[in-house]
Each structure stands twice: as C-alpha cells, then as structure tokens.
Design a protein around this motif. Sequence first.
Motif, short mmCIF file in Angstrom:
data_model
loop_
_atom_site.label_atom_id
_atom_site.label_comp_id
_atom_site.label_asym_id
_atom_site.label_seq_id
_atom_site.Cartn_x
_atom_site.Cartn_y
_atom_site.Cartn_z
N ALA A 217 0.91 -1.24 0.70
CA ALA A 217 0.23 -0.23 0.19
C ALA A 217 1.33 1.60 0.00
CB ALA A 217 -1.20 0.12 1.39
N ALA A 218 1.95 1.35 0.45
CA ALA A 218 3.14 2.17 1.13
C ALA A 218 3.31 3.15 -0.86
CB ALA A 218 4.07 2.70 2.17
N LEU A 219 3.89 1.72 -1.34
CA LEU A 219 5.02 1.97 -2.77
C LEU A 219 3.92 2.35 -3.71
CD1 LEU A 219 6.37 -1.78 -2.13
CD2 LEU A 219 7.83 0.62 -2.33
N GLU A 220 2.40 1.96 -3.55
CA GLU A 220 1.68 2.36 -4.86
C GLU A 220 1.52 3.81 -3.73
OE1 GLU A 220 0.31 1.32 -7.63
OE2 GLU A 220 0.89 -1.43 -6.41
N THR A 221 1.05 4.24 -2.88
CA THR A 221 0.94 5.66 -2.49
C THR A 221 1.54 6.92 -3.11
OG1 THR A 221 -0.48 5.38 -0.59
CG2 THR A 221 0.75 7.46 -0.05
N VAL A 222 3.18 6.03 -3.28
CA VAL A 222 4.25 7.14 -3.90
C VAL A 222 4.00 6.98 -5.03
CG1 VAL A 222 5.22 6.84 -1.32
CG2 VAL A 222 5.92 5.69 -3.06
N THR A 302 12.14 8.19 16.31
CA THR A 302 12.08 9.02 15.68
C THR A 302 13.81 8.21 15.23
OG1 THR A 302 13.29 10.29 17.87
CG2 THR A 302 14.24 10.56 15.81
N HIS A 303 12.96 8.72 13.09
CA HIS A 303 13.50 7.60 12.70
C HIS A 303 15.23 8.22 12.11
CE1 HIS A 303 13.53 6.78 8.21
NE2 HIS A 303 13.17 5.98 8.68
N PRO A 304 15.40 7.56 11.95
CA PRO A 304 17.40 7.53 11.89
C PRO A 304 17.70 8.35 10.30
CG PRO A 304 16.53 5.22 11.07
CD PRO A 304 16.09 5.80 11.88
N ILE A 305 17.40 8.73 9.10
CA ILE A 305 17.22 9.52 8.77
C ILE A 305 16.93 10.74 8.45
CG2 ILE A 305 17.45 9.06 5.83
CD1 ILE A 305 19.26 6.77 7.29
N ILE A 306 15.43 10.98 8.46
CA ILE A 306 14.70 11.86 9.11
C ILE A 306 14.72 12.65 9.69
CG2 ILE A 306 13.07 10.92 7.00
CD1 ILE A 306 10.90 10.90 8.57
N LYS A 307 15.36 11.84 10.79
CA LYS A 307 15.24 12.56 11.84
C LYS A 307 13.94 13.14 12.65
CE LYS A 307 19.94 11.68 11.72
NZ LYS A 307 20.41 10.51 12.52
N TYR A 317 5.75 3.86 4.27
CA TYR A 317 5.65 5.16 4.46
C TYR A 317 6.91 5.76 3.60
CZ TYR A 317 0.57 3.41 4.05
OH TYR A 317 -0.63 2.61 3.66
N VAL A 318 7.11 6.32 4.94
CA VAL A 318 9.17 6.60 4.65
C VAL A 318 9.55 5.93 3.53
CG1 VAL A 318 10.68 7.74 6.30
CG2 VAL A 318 8.31 7.63 7.08
N GLN A 319 9.62 5.16 4.25
CA GLN A 319 11.09 4.22 3.23
C GLN A 319 10.58 4.40 1.84
OE1 GLN A 319 13.19 4.35 6.07
NE2 GLN A 319 13.57 2.87 4.52
N SER A 320 9.24 4.02 1.51
CA SER A 320 8.78 4.38 0.21
C SER A 320 9.03 5.62 -0.80
CB SER A 320 7.13 4.20 0.16
OG SER A 320 7.39 3.00 0.54
N ASN A 321 8.68 6.42 0.27
CA ASN A 321 9.13 8.26 -0.53
C ASN A 321 10.96 7.82 -0.32
OD1 ASN A 321 7.30 9.92 -0.38
ND2 ASN A 321 6.76 9.11 1.33
N ILE A 335 18.93 4.13 1.67
CA ILE A 335 19.34 3.62 2.87
C ILE A 335 18.24 2.57 3.32
CG2 ILE A 335 20.39 3.28 5.07
CD1 ILE A 335 21.86 6.52 4.33
N PRO A 336 18.32 0.95 3.83
CA PRO A 336 17.38 0.49 4.37
C PRO A 336 16.22 0.81 6.03
CG PRO A 336 18.45 -1.13 3.10
CD PRO A 336 18.94 0.36 3.13
N TYR A 337 15.49 0.61 6.73
CA TYR A 337 15.73 0.48 7.94
C TYR A 337 16.84 -0.20 8.33
CZ TYR A 337 13.43 1.42 12.44
OH TYR A 337 13.31 1.40 14.05
N LEU A 338 17.17 0.61 9.59
CA LEU A 338 18.23 0.31 10.90
C LEU A 338 17.43 -0.43 12.06
CD1 LEU A 338 21.94 0.91 9.11
CD2 LEU A 338 20.49 -1.15 8.96
N LEU A 339 17.52 -0.58 12.60
CA LEU A 339 17.28 -1.29 13.92
C LEU A 339 18.30 -0.73 14.74
CD1 LEU A 339 14.02 -2.12 15.51
CD2 LEU A 339 15.88 -4.10 15.43
N LYS A 340 18.03 0.23 15.93
CA LYS A 340 18.75 1.00 16.70
C LYS A 340 19.00 0.01 18.52
CE LYS A 340 21.55 3.02 13.97
NZ LYS A 340 21.82 2.81 13.52
#
Length: 340
Positions: A217-222, A302-307, A317-321, A335-340
Amino acid sequence: MRKLLNTIYVTNENAYLTLKDNNLVCKVDGEVKVKIPFDNIENVVCFSYLGCSPALMGKCVEKQVPINFISPSGKFWAKVCGETKGNVFLRVAQIDCFRDQGLLLSKNQVTAKLSNNIQTIRQTLKNKPELRNDDTICQTLENLNTGMQKAQNAESLESLLGIEGNCASSYFSAFSSLITNNDLADTFLFRTKRPPLDPVNALLSFAYTLATADCAAALETVGLDSYIGFYHTLRSGRDSLACDMVEEFRCLCERFVLTLLNLKMIGEKDFDRQFSGAVWLNQKGKQKFLTKWQEKKRNTITHPIIKEKVPYGLLPYVQSNLLAKFVRGETEEYIPYLLK
C-alpha cells in the motif's frame, strides 16, 4: 504526510462486507454487526471467505482504498485497488534503476536484514544476560556478522540468495532461545511457511503477511509499482517490490512476536491445529494479535534518516518515499531501515 493508516481488519470467516449510506457495513449470517463511516477508512484487510459486495469494491476503487483478501489461515490471496495515479515517468525510471542498481539495492537490503537480526538478538540479551554465553546464540551472531560481509561482496543475486538462506537458517535455529517466558518455545524447531507447523511459525507468518500488505500500500501511494522488484523475481500477481521492502521490517515483526510470547499475551488456546499438521491462529487469537498490532503501529520512534518522530505504522511510507527519491535520482543511495 499521510495520516496513520486507519485499517479495518475483518477476522470473522463468515463476515460479508457491503456499502450502505456511505458506511462500510459488516454482516454475519445476514445480521449487521458493525457500521463504520467510509471516510474514516484507509485500508481493509479481510480474512473472510465471503468477501464483499461489488458496490463496496467500487467505492474502494473510487476512493483509492485498497482491499486485501487474505485467507483465514493468513495466506495472501489478492488485492483490489483503484487506478494507479503515479507518475508514469517514475515507473519507467523504476525499471531502469532496478536493472542498473538491482544488485546493489539487494545487497544493502540483505545486509540491513542481517544487521536487524543481530539487533533483535542483542535486545533479548540485554534482558536475559545469562544467554550471552549460549553456544547457539554466539554461533548465530558470528554467522550473521560473517553473512553481512559476504552479502556486501556478493557478485550475483544467486549467491546473495544463498548467503541469506544460510543466515536465516542459523538465525531461526536460535530463535526459540529468544522466547524466554512461554512454553510455546518448545514447539519451534525451525522456520516453516506453507503451512506453518507450530504456533510460533503461525505468528511469524501472520505478521509477515500484514507487513507485506502495508508495504504494498505504501509503495503504491508514492507512485512506485509494487509488482516490479529488484531482489525477488517477477511473478504474476506477486508484489515483488513489497516483498523486497518487507525484508527490512521483518525484525519489527519478530520483535512483536517475541513480545506477545514473552509477555504471555498469546497462548496455546489461541491456535487451531489441523489434521494435516498445519497450525493457524484461531479467531480469538487473531483478535488478540491485531489489537496489539494496531497499538504497536501507533507507537513512535525517531527515524534514523529524516530525524523526525514517526509512528511505526508510517515506516513503510517513509521508506517508500526514500526509495522513490533514489529512483528519481534525488539521492545518491537508498538506505534501508536499521534497527537500533
């Protein structure tokens, strides 16, 4: 940014969905059980054999609300959605990008998955330090670290698949050790998919199915085509790109399953065992699972890329964007989502 997904889950196998006065209506044996204003709905996941009326499907198509049909046992069947309104040039760029950068994207995706596996294990070790000297866990961590290095040096998708498969086998050999407060741990020996043969596998499969639907759904949205992937081979009717993206979110599914088990939110009575050996969540078990799943999606990180603080439900949706920006050439890498 899109609001947190208002997802309707229909778990009763005998439920039938229809439309009346701009409301989604759920009926069981002809009796109205629930009415929900259609404007409040952004996604429908239906675990029913009976399905829904043409009028409701037409309304969903018109309003771009996807309906995901999943078998009562948790197997994805199909998705109904409206006309894709994404930029056609983005889709052309997607094909070109995946042809040129597919191996690099795949290597990063697998590396991220293995890194997230390591973090999942380490999270349990924080709570259960006595496991730090467990031979199986120590060997698994070593295998995953080695696998990350091998994945980055892989020269083909075929070799990458082999590396990922070996690491997955090692990871799941230690998974039962991460279940520290539930007798169901004794039933889990290794990963089984079609069908799952024990309660733990049933929970994992159910979580992966829901996460894949969210990614699609997220990929189709973007505006990206969820059927054109870079790692999973193209297959008619399969959301290959959603299957690619869910790899970086499997860790969240596994952590969620471990939480359900270790806090004893799920037990043996929440499963049905078939004569064939298959094990599925029963209706009561699904309701428990989905209630906690929706609660989890509302928690923020807190998303590691967009802060920025982002609900777990919006991570796809964030990763799809971010992936769409890479496809368009606006960023140098994805950059894929990385667990902290």
